[in-house]
Design an enzyme around this catalytic site. Structure first.
Site, short mmCIF file in Angstrom:
data_model
loop_
_atom_site.label_atom_id
_atom_site.label_comp_id
_atom_site.label_asym_id
_atom_site.label_seq_id
_atom_site.Cartn_x
_atom_site.Cartn_y
_atom_site.Cartn_z
N SER A 1 0.84 -1.19 0.00
CA SER A 1 0.00 0.00 0.00
C SER A 1 0.88 1.24 0.00
O SER A 1 1.96 1.25 0.60
CB SER A 1 -0.90 0.00 1.24
OG SER A 1 -1.54 1.25 1.40
N LYS B 1 0.01 -3.47 4.91
CA LYS B 1 -0.92 -4.09 3.99
C LYS B 1 -0.24 -5.15 3.12
O LYS B 1 0.89 -5.01 2.69
CB LYS B 1 -1.55 -3.04 3.08
CG LYS B 1 -2.48 -2.09 3.80
CD LYS B 1 -3.76 -2.77 4.24
CE LYS B 1 -4.68 -3.01 3.07
NZ LYS B 1 -5.97 -3.61 3.48
N ASN C 1 -2.06 -6.95 0.16
CA ASN C 1 -3.28 -7.16 -0.61
C ASN C 1 -3.15 -8.33 -1.59
O ASN C 1 -2.11 -8.45 -2.25
CB ASN C 1 -3.63 -5.90 -1.41
CG ASN C 1 -3.95 -4.72 -0.51
OD1 ASN C 1 -4.77 -4.83 0.39
ND2 ASN C 1 -3.31 -3.59 -0.76
N ARG D 1 -32.10 -11.35 -41.35
CA ARG D 1 -30.90 -10.63 -40.94
C ARG D 1 -31.35 -9.45 -40.08
O ARG D 1 -32.06 -8.57 -40.54
CB ARG D 1 -30.13 -10.13 -42.16
CG ARG D 1 -28.94 -9.25 -41.83
CD ARG D 1 -27.74 -10.09 -41.43
NE ARG D 1 -27.17 -10.79 -42.58
CZ ARG D 1 -26.06 -11.52 -42.52
NH1 ARG D 1 -25.42 -11.65 -41.39
NH2 ARG D 1 -25.61 -12.15 -43.60
#
Length: 253
Positions: free
Chosen positions: A71, A77, A79, A110
């Protein structure tokens, strides 16, 4: 025209469709549904990894390259960036699937607009599903499990998690209702007074008279209560091995 279609299908190794399918979008819908299903499966795995890697649980983490998952403001942190990336991709799939299913209604020989509306979401669906599968593979390669953290979380309740097991064991001696009431009262006391459940159960006149302290501790030990987990793991691995070795019977149309 039909001869050319047949010859082209033969040259490409594809099945020749019995009818023109310009406005029959069921083949496209089948692929779209499979992609949506794959993205949903990836999302489930990635979500579990993200939740289990959270600080409040801390039962696993991704071990990526140096600096991965850090972080810019919080140095602690870690993550699970690969799992988060997988979620970021997979979460786009449901809306794209809905767009493509909505385009199935096409008029005459179509469609005017609906066919063209498929192009971008179909391409994007292939991209996000493929990217989601890639990132969840990276995440699984990086995942490291903290068995100690798992056990700590199981022990956090002080034994309350497996109280029902004590009820079942005790019911054979005193009956289901009496066992349930006694164990429930012990759980409430252990929770209210912040006491280990094993001690409270051993001190209870009814429970203690029929179950020893060692028996109670054994019943409250989650390591001895894995049920059929090993069998299910074996079955899953066998099924995967069988599917991997099975011949491909996909109808290529």
């Amino acid at each position: 025209g039909t001869e050319v279609a047949g010859a082209l299908a033969t040259r490409l190794g594809l099945a020749e469709p019995p009818l023109p399918w310009h406005t029959d979008r069921t083949p496209v819908a089948g692929i779209v549904g499979a992609l949506g299903e794959a993205a949903g499966a990836v999302s489930g795995v990635a979500r579990s990894i993200v939740q289990l890697a959270g600080t409040d649980l801390g039962e696993l983490h991704e071990e990526g390259p140096a600096g991965s998952g850090g972080s810019s403001t919080m140095p602690h942190k870690r993550n699970p960036v690969a799992a988060v990336s997988a979620l970021g991709c997979a979460k786009q799939a449901p809306g794209l699937v809905a767009d493509l299913l909505a385009a199935m209604e096409q008029e005459h020989q179509r469609a005017a607009g609906a066919w063209h509306a498929e192009w971008r979401p179909f391409t994007q669906l292939l991209r996000v599903t493929g990217a989601a599968a890639h990132w969840v593979r990276v995440s699984l390669d990086r995942v490291r499990v903290d068995a100690g953290g798992m056990r700590a979380n199981l022990d956090r309740s002080g034994g309350l998690l497996l109280a029902e097991r004590v009820t079942t064991e005790l019911a054979g001696a005193v009956g289901r209702l009496a066992a349930h009431d006694a164990v429930t009262a012990c759980c409430e006391r252990a929770r209210d007074e912040d006491l280990p459940l094993a001690r409270v159960l051993a001190q209870d006149p009814l429970v203690g008279a029929h179950l020893s302290t060692s028996a109670i501790e054994r019943l409250l030990d989650p390591a001895g209560y894995v049920g059929s987990a090993e069998e299910f793991v074996r079955r899953a691995l066998d099924a995967h091995a069988g599917a991997a070795g099975a011949p491909d019977t996909t109808d290529e149309r």
